[in-house]
Scaffold this active site. Structure first.
Site, PDB file in Angstrom:
ATOM      1  N   SER A   9      22.098 -65.914 -41.769  1.00 16.05           N
ATOM      2  CA  SER A   9      22.432 -66.806 -42.983  1.00 16.05           C
ATOM      3  C   SER A   9      23.802 -66.732 -43.259  1.00 16.05           C
ATOM      4  CB  SER A   9      21.355 -66.332 -44.307  1.00 16.05           C
ATOM      5  OG  SER A   9      22.178 -67.012 -45.270  1.00 16.05           O
ATOM      6  N   HIS A  34      21.928 -70.213 -39.759  1.00 18.70           N
ATOM      7  CA  HIS A  34      21.044 -70.733 -41.178  1.00 18.70           C
ATOM      8  C   HIS A  34      22.046 -70.769 -42.132  1.00 18.70           C
ATOM      9  CE1 HIS A  34      17.474 -70.538 -43.886  1.00 18.70           C
ATOM     10  NE2 HIS A  34      18.433 -70.177 -44.554  1.00 18.70           N
ATOM     11  N   ASP A  36      22.740 -71.879 -45.823  1.00 20.82           N
ATOM     12  CA  ASP A  36      22.139 -72.121 -47.262  1.00 20.82           C
ATOM     13  C   ASP A  36      22.934 -73.004 -48.245  1.00 20.82           C
ATOM     14  OD1 ASP A  36      21.079 -68.655 -46.996  1.00 20.82           O
ATOM     15  OD2 ASP A  36      20.057 -70.472 -47.025  1.00 20.82           O
ATOM     16  N   MET A  38      23.416 -74.785 -51.787  1.00 18.31           N
ATOM     17  CA  MET A  38      22.809 -74.420 -53.208  1.00 18.31           C
ATOM     18  C   MET A  38      23.452 -75.429 -54.346  1.00 18.31           C
ATOM     19  SD  MET A  38      22.305 -70.528 -53.166  1.00 18.31           S
ATOM     20  CE  MET A  38      21.572 -69.683 -51.913  1.00 18.31           C
ATOM     21  N   HIS A  67      19.244 -75.056 -44.849  1.00 14.58           N
ATOM     22  CA  HIS A  67      18.341 -75.057 -45.816  1.00 14.58           C
ATOM     23  C   HIS A  67      18.809 -75.433 -47.245  1.00 14.58           C
ATOM     24  CE1 HIS A  67      16.146 -71.568 -48.429  1.00 14.58           C
ATOM     25  NE2 HIS A  67      15.671 -72.584 -48.680  1.00 14.58           N
ATOM     26  N   MET A  69      18.609 -76.149 -51.053  1.00 11.82           N
ATOM     27  CA  MET A  69      18.130 -75.578 -52.197  1.00 11.82           C
ATOM     28  C   MET A  69      18.792 -76.400 -53.103  1.00 11.82           C
ATOM     29  SD  MET A  69      18.056 -71.521 -51.150  1.00 11.82           S
ATOM     30  CE  MET A  69      19.337 -72.117 -49.883  1.00 11.82           C
ATOM     31  N   MET A 138       9.691 -68.179 -48.067  1.00 12.18           N
ATOM     32  CA  MET A 138      10.818 -67.299 -48.798  1.00 12.18           C
ATOM     33  C   MET A 138      10.129 -65.967 -49.205  1.00 12.18           C
ATOM     34  SD  MET A 138      13.224 -69.204 -48.842  1.00 12.18           S
ATOM     35  CE  MET A 138      14.428 -68.251 -49.719  1.00 12.18           C
ATOM     36  N   ASP A 176      12.330 -65.739 -44.774  1.00 11.60           N
ATOM     37  CA  ASP A 176      13.819 -65.579 -45.179  1.00 11.60           C
ATOM     38  C   ASP A 176      14.002 -64.981 -46.659  1.00 11.60           C
ATOM     39  OD1 ASP A 176      16.141 -68.557 -46.424  1.00 11.60           O
ATOM     40  OD2 ASP A 176      16.275 -66.579 -45.957  1.00 11.60           O
TER      41      ASP A 176
END
Ligand code: DX5
Ligand code: ZN
Length: 218
Positions: A9, A34, A36, A38, A67, A69, A138, A176
């Site tokens: 990540s 990966h 992330d 957000m 990913h 979020m 998660m 994760d």
């Protein structure tokens, strides 16, 4: 043994040198990158958007495992697809129409993933299991790297492994959060085949990335 993929990540990477870091983990043996994303709304942190994914794309040919979020998801699928995402994973709580969002991701030729928070029950996947390419369990509450592994993830991984095997479809079971040398063997034994690792990949700096990734794979 089942082939284990490691998805570092980049949340734990040096954000001032993200391109170099992506190249470094690629060369260190990462299977997926990966990413992330957000939005400070769905989770209490803000990271990067499609324009950064686009900037990172030329630095690696490896799978960009994005990913999201964020909420809502639908308005951003095209932007992340255009930026070079290969997999887009989202959270069912991010919108009302999970099935439609999965179809929208797949209509762009990308793989679709669903991410289940610690308190989100597995049953969410039942109506759409056949439509998914990846399911992300998660093992921390989303928003930050460096958190501790939540033990109740293990039985959830075991049950999900049973449901995926029963479906007889090639679906990545990705885990994760808090994955390190101690928890990695346990989630692999429970049935995970893709491990996200931020802190555990980047600790010790670039000279340690390859050995960290190798150790996580077991
Ligand atoms: C958390 C992110 C995770 C996180 C993992 O919201 O989805 O991918 O970066 O970081 P570690 O491996 O340090 O727990
Ligand atoms: Zn993540």
């Amino acid at each position: 043994s089942q082939s284990i993929k490691i998805a570092p990540s980049i949340l734990s990477a040096d954000f001032a040198r993200l391109g170099e870091e992506v190249r470094a983990i690629d060369e260190a043996g990462a299977d997926y990158i990966h990413v992330d994303v957000m939005d400070g709304h769905f989770v209490p942190n803000i990271t990067i958007g499609p324009n950064v994914v686009k900037a990172l794309r030329p630095h690696s040919k490896k799978t960009f495992d994005v990913h999201l979020m964020i909420a809502p998801v639908d308005p951003y699928i095209d932007a992340f697809a255009d930026a070079g995402a290969d997999i887009i994973t989202f959270h069912p709580e991010a919108g009302a129409h999970i099935h439609r969002t999965i179809q929208s991701i797949k209509a762009r030729g990308l793989k679709a993933g669903l991410s289940l928070n610690p308190a989100t029950p597995l049953n969410v996947i039942d109506p759409i299991l056949e439509d998914l390419d990846l399911i992300l369990v998660m093992s921390v509450n989303p928003g930050f790297g460096g958190q501790s592994f939540i033990e109740s993830s293990l039985p959830k991984i075991e049950e999900l492994r049973r449901r995926i095997d029963a479906a007889g479809k090639a679906i990545d079971l990705e885990v994760d959060g808090g994955i390190n040398m101690e928890t990695a063997p346990r989630v692999i034994a429970a049935g995970a085949d893709v491990l996200v690792a931020g802190t555990a990949t980047f600790k010790g700096g670039p000279s340690a990335y390859a050995s960290n990734i190798k150790a996580l794979r077991g």
